[in-house]
Write an enzyme that holds these catalytic residues in place. Structure first.
Site, PDB file in Angstrom:
ATOM      1  N   HIS A 107       1.262  -5.269  -9.942  1.00 34.40           N
ATOM      2  CA  HIS A 107       0.013  -4.884 -10.761  1.00 34.40           C
ATOM      3  C   HIS A 107      -0.420  -5.805 -11.549  1.00 34.40           C
ATOM      4  O   HIS A 107      -1.439  -5.771 -12.257  1.00 34.40           O
ATOM      5  CB  HIS A 107       0.747  -3.699 -11.333  1.00 34.40           C
ATOM      6  CG  HIS A 107       1.457  -2.639 -10.820  1.00 34.40           C
ATOM      7  ND1 HIS A 107       0.817  -1.520 -10.048  1.00 34.40           N
ATOM      8  CD2 HIS A 107       2.267  -1.752 -11.497  1.00 34.40           C
ATOM      9  CE1 HIS A 107       1.148  -0.470  -9.518  1.00 34.40           C
ATOM     10  NE2 HIS A 107       2.244  -1.096 -10.655  1.00 34.40           N
ATOM     11  N   THR A 109      -6.960  -0.583  -8.681  1.00 33.64           N
ATOM     12  CA  THR A 109      -7.659  -0.112  -6.612  1.00 33.64           C
ATOM     13  C   THR A 109      -6.697   0.539  -6.444  1.00 33.64           C
ATOM     14  O   THR A 109      -6.911   0.663  -4.882  1.00 33.64           O
ATOM     15  CB  THR A 109      -6.911  -1.388  -6.655  1.00 33.64           C
ATOM     16  OG1 THR A 109      -4.755  -1.132  -6.796  1.00 33.64           O
ATOM     17  CG2 THR A 109      -6.849  -2.788  -7.082  1.00 33.64           C
ATOM     18  N   CYS A 161      -0.882  -8.555  -6.712  1.00 31.48           N
ATOM     19  CA  CYS A 161      -1.978  -7.921  -5.302  1.00 31.48           C
ATOM     20  C   CYS A 161      -2.939  -9.224  -5.678  1.00 31.48           C
ATOM     21  O   CYS A 161      -3.686  -9.020  -6.082  1.00 31.48           O
ATOM     22  CB  CYS A 161      -2.383  -6.807  -5.281  1.00 31.48           C
ATOM     23  SG  CYS A 161      -3.002  -6.652  -3.948  1.00 31.48           S
ATOM     24  N   SER A 189       4.512   7.454  -8.971  1.00 34.54           N
ATOM     25  CA  SER A 189       3.492   6.566  -8.703  1.00 34.54           C
ATOM     26  C   SER A 189       1.652   7.523  -7.990  1.00 34.54           C
ATOM     27  O   SER A 189       1.554   8.452  -8.104  1.00 34.54           O
ATOM     28  CB  SER A 189       3.881   6.348  -7.045  1.00 34.54           C
ATOM     29  OG  SER A 189       2.618   6.120  -5.981  1.00 34.54           O
ATOM     30  N   HIS A 210      -1.453   2.615 -17.550  1.00 31.71           N
ATOM     31  CA  HIS A 210      -1.214   1.936 -15.682  1.00 31.71           C
ATOM     32  C   HIS A 210      -1.112   0.112 -15.978  1.00 31.71           C
ATOM     33  O   HIS A 210      -1.917  -0.656 -16.558  1.00 31.71           O
ATOM     34  CB  HIS A 210      -2.669   2.307 -14.945  1.00 31.71           C
ATOM     35  CG  HIS A 210      -1.686   1.821 -13.215  1.00 31.71           C
ATOM     36  ND1 HIS A 210      -1.410   0.868 -12.880  1.00 31.71           N
ATOM     37  CD2 HIS A 210      -0.347   2.310 -12.961  1.00 31.71           C
ATOM     38  CE1 HIS A 210      -0.917   0.641 -11.852  1.00 31.71           C
ATOM     39  NE2 HIS A 210      -0.468   1.861 -11.552  1.00 31.71           N
ATOM     40  N   SER A 249       4.160   2.695  -2.619  1.00 32.54           N
ATOM     41  CA  SER A 249       5.165   1.849  -2.949  1.00 32.54           C
ATOM     42  C   SER A 249       6.533   2.863  -2.314  1.00 32.54           C
ATOM     43  O   SER A 249       7.757   2.912  -2.692  1.00 32.54           O
ATOM     44  CB  SER A 249       6.040   2.108  -4.116  1.00 32.54           C
ATOM     45  OG  SER A 249       4.508   1.109  -4.950  1.00 32.54           O
ATOM     46  N   GLU A 304      -1.422  -2.029 -14.084  1.00 30.21           N
ATOM     47  CA  GLU A 304      -2.824  -3.365 -13.209  1.00 30.21           C
ATOM     48  C   GLU A 304      -3.787  -3.470 -14.468  1.00 30.21           C
ATOM     49  O   GLU A 304      -4.768  -4.045 -14.531  1.00 30.21           O
ATOM     50  CB  GLU A 304      -2.998  -2.406 -12.054  1.00 30.21           C
ATOM     51  CG  GLU A 304      -4.718  -2.918 -11.326  1.00 30.21           C
ATOM     52  CD  GLU A 304      -5.108  -2.168 -10.032  1.00 30.21           C
ATOM     53  OE1 GLU A 304      -5.849  -2.671 -10.110  1.00 30.21           O
ATOM     54  OE2 GLU A 304      -4.065  -1.414  -9.591  1.00 30.21           O
TER      55      GLU A 304
END
Length: 288
Positions: free
Chosen positions: A79, A175, A101, A231, A129, A274, A131
């Site tokens: 993230h 993403t 990522c 998730s 989140h 995941s 990210e």
């Protein structure tokens, strides 16, 4: 019961890379005495996290960096994190293993570049989140985050004058954001902002999993969506399965399969980004 796999499922590139980097870090530091930390849960899968915990990986939240020992090994999960977090770890002389990522890294750089150029950046995604929090850390003052289409309908650029519609506005997303939701927001903002540039930063793996699942639903009586309860992309897979198939269930492992599925002739399986291969294989074995 016959089990049919979706054509695309399970680990995405970014998650697989993070898991492999963590495995290597634990192996390399087995005899060094240095502790290995993950800044936040490495991935959203309890069984994988339990396995890493047994190997010595310690999870700490970003707000608890003070608990990390000086000169420890710290893994940045897929993230990503804000630059201020990296700086804090560097001050503690930690060895940083950056498993961000590459697609998230690209979003971080875009937000930093565009806001520095005085363009206005709007990021769609779950504001809680990891990210999204990390990407926001790279932004200058010309930045806003929008959760969904409902928020987008009422969005205005704060502090902007009547010429806001003439501003250069950059739209990008988390993403793993819903492609349909992003398209709706894009269409809305094209009518609001004359100079809108859209950067579709949704990972192709997200679309591929969704498309593969929709095709799978046409060929089965029910769908099992395998993945962690936390998730985001697994939750969206389940929503798609529930909308396109009479029977759908979100499970974390083989023990959670509802009884009704054992009475179905054809059961499809898909899995979030995941979800490790071994858990998918355990569910698949039910057909043998």
């Amino acid at each position: 019961m016959k089990i049919i796999r979706a054509s695309v499922l399970g680990y995405c590139f970014g998650v697989r890379r993070a898991v492999e980097l963590a495995q290597k870090a634990l192996a390399d530091n087995e005899h060094s005495g240095k502790k290995v930390y993950s800044l936040g849960p490495l991935i959203h899968n309890e069984s994988v996290l339990d396995n890493f915990s047994r190997q010595g990986l310690k999870i700490v939240n970003e707000s608890e960096i003070n608990k990390i020992e000086n000169e420890a090994v710290v893994i940045i999960r897929a993230h990503g994190v804000a630059p201020s977090v990296i700086e804090e770890l560097e001050n503690k002389k930690c060895t940083i293993i950056d498993a961000t990522c590459p697609r998230v890294k690209a979003s971080q750089k875009m937000v930093e570049r565009y806001t520095r150029a005085n363009d206005y950046v709007i990021l769609t995604g779950d504001r809680n989140h990891g990210e999204v929090i990390g990407i926001a850390g790279y932004a200058g003052k010309n930045f806003s985050q929008i959760q969904d289409y409902e928020e987008a309908k009422n969005f205005t650029i704060k502090g902007a004058d009547e010429n806001a519609s003439e501003m250069n506005v950059i739209l990008l997303s988390q993403t793993t954001y819903s492609p349909n939701e992003f398209e709706k927001i894009e269409n809305l903002f094209r009518s609001k902002f004359k100079n809108l540039a859209v950067m579709n930063t949704i990972c192709p793996a997200t679309n591929e999993r969704q498309d593969a699942l929709i095709e799978l639903c046409k060929a089965v009586d029910g769908v099992l969506v395998i993945g962690g309860k936390n998730s985001a992309n697994t939750k969206r897979l389940y929503q798609t399965a529930a909308a396109n198939c009479k029977y759908a269930a979100h499970i974390q492992n083989v023990k959670e399969i509802p009884e009704i599925f054992f009475k179905l002739e054809k059961v499809g399986i898909t899995a979030g980004a995941s979800t490790p291969d071994e858990i998918i294989q355990e569910v698949e074995k039910l057909s043998s």
